[in-house]
Design a protein around this motif. Structure first.
Motif, short mmCIF file in Angstrom:
data_model
loop_
_atom_site.label_atom_id
_atom_site.label_comp_id
_atom_site.label_asym_id
_atom_site.label_seq_id
_atom_site.Cartn_x
_atom_site.Cartn_y
_atom_site.Cartn_z
N SER A 1 40.99 -1.02 66.35
CA SER A 1 42.04 -1.92 66.83
C SER A 1 42.22 -1.62 68.32
O SER A 1 42.54 -0.50 68.68
N GLY B 1 43.35 -9.92 58.02
CA GLY B 1 42.96 -11.28 58.37
C GLY B 1 43.96 -12.33 57.96
O GLY B 1 43.66 -13.52 57.93
N LYS C 1 46.97 -13.84 62.74
CA LYS C 1 46.09 -13.85 63.91
C LYS C 1 46.77 -13.14 65.08
O LYS C 1 47.93 -13.42 65.40
N THR D 1 41.81 -7.06 70.14
CA THR D 1 40.72 -7.26 69.16
C THR D 1 40.81 -6.28 68.00
O THR D 1 41.33 -5.17 68.14
N ILE D 2 40.29 -6.71 66.85
CA ILE D 2 40.12 -5.83 65.69
C ILE D 2 38.69 -6.03 65.20
O ILE D 2 38.28 -7.19 64.98
N THR D 3 37.98 -4.96 64.98
CA THR D 3 36.64 -5.06 64.42
C THR D 3 36.51 -4.14 63.22
O THR D 3 37.06 -3.04 63.20
N TYR D 4 35.79 -4.61 62.21
CA TYR D 4 35.48 -3.82 61.03
C TYR D 4 33.98 -3.60 61.01
O TYR D 4 33.22 -4.57 60.93
N ILE E 1 32.24 -5.76 63.53
CA ILE E 1 32.30 -7.23 63.37
C ILE E 1 33.76 -7.67 63.40
O ILE E 1 34.63 -7.02 62.80
N SER E 2 34.06 -8.76 64.08
CA SER E 2 35.43 -9.27 64.15
C SER E 2 35.95 -9.58 62.75
O SER E 2 35.20 -10.00 61.87
N ILE E 3 37.25 -9.40 62.58
CA ILE E 3 37.89 -9.66 61.29
C ILE E 3 37.66 -11.12 60.89
O ILE E 3 37.88 -12.05 61.68
N GLY E 4 37.21 -11.32 59.65
CA GLY E 4 36.91 -12.67 59.17
C GLY E 4 36.51 -12.62 57.70
O GLY E 4 36.90 -11.70 56.97
N SER F 1 34.72 -9.30 56.54
CA SER F 1 35.60 -8.11 56.44
C SER F 1 36.56 -8.24 55.27
O SER F 1 36.88 -7.25 54.61
#
Length: 229
Positions: A5, A50, A53, A58-61, A64-67, A70
């Protein structure tokens, strides 16, 4: 890092719920996300799940971006009830199975038994403590990589709490990552690897639990009282 995060901000009109949270979450660890109601814990978790918004940041798992991808790896238990009135405990399991491909029916049945619930019970007729146990069972029946539980011990009596925590740890195993949001610090102190103190939407203190104890000469409970006094 399994989750990152970076300078995360969430604003609702004139109110800033999360104000620049930067956090690195390592795989296989147990994190306590600590703070009173309204500190920003739930908003941060919902962004990771997710469901909300971010305004910025940014948040990545796993990079990869949260979507959609994830969401299939992250199991989130909210504080709000998410069952329809007509549902029995068995219906809740079917509902989850329809939504999540990693939902394990056998694990759900075992958890329901351990939580001392019945498949025939109506969700709407459960006490707050029993409803909390149902939410935990439904969430933990997923074979996720990251579990986020928002105030899972709310409404659960003091005698049952330790058993519930033990069950959660046994189900997640050593490989999964666990983030538990709570203000019941004394219940979590003995099981966590890391403590994250959230205050007014920012990180007030963060680190490995043992290192924080040694650095300050205080328990996590004592540090909690100091940060939020």
């Amino acid at each position: 890092m399994i989750l990152q995060s970076n300078n995360l901000v969430k604003k609702y009109m004139s109110k800033t719920a999360v104000n620049g949270i930067t956090l690195d979450i390592e795989a296989g660890k147990v994190y306590a996300l600590l703070g009173p109601n309204g500190s920003g814990k739930t908003t941060w978790m919902k962004m990771v799940a997710g469901l909300v918004k971010p305004t910025s940041g940014t948040i990545t798992y796993k990079g990869i971006s949260i979507g959609i991808e994830s969401k299939s790896k992250i199991a989130y238990m909210s504080t709000e009830p998410f069952f329809y009135n007509y549902m029995t405990v068995k219906d809740v399991g079917k509902y989850y199975k329809d939504f999540f491909s990693d939902f394990d029916e056998k694990r759900y049945e075992e958890l329901i038994e351990r939580m001392e619930l019945s498949m025939k019970d109506k969700a709407k007729s459960l006490s707050s403590g029993m409803a909390a146990k149902l939410k935990i069972a439904a969430t933990m029946a997923r074979k996720a990589e990251l579990y986020m539980l928002d105030e899972p011990l709310n409404g659960i009596d003091i005698i049952a709490r330790e058993r519930i925590i033990t069950t959660i740890l046994e189900v997640t195993g050593e490989e999964a990552t666990l983030i538990i949001s709570s203000h019941l610090v004394d219940e979590l102190e003995k099981i966590i690897d890391n403590a994250i103190f959230v205050k007014k939407g920012t990180i007030a203190m963060n680190g490995e639990a043992e290192e924080l104890r040694l650095a300050h000469g205080k328990s996590i409970v004592e540090l909690y009282k100091e940060v939020y006094a």
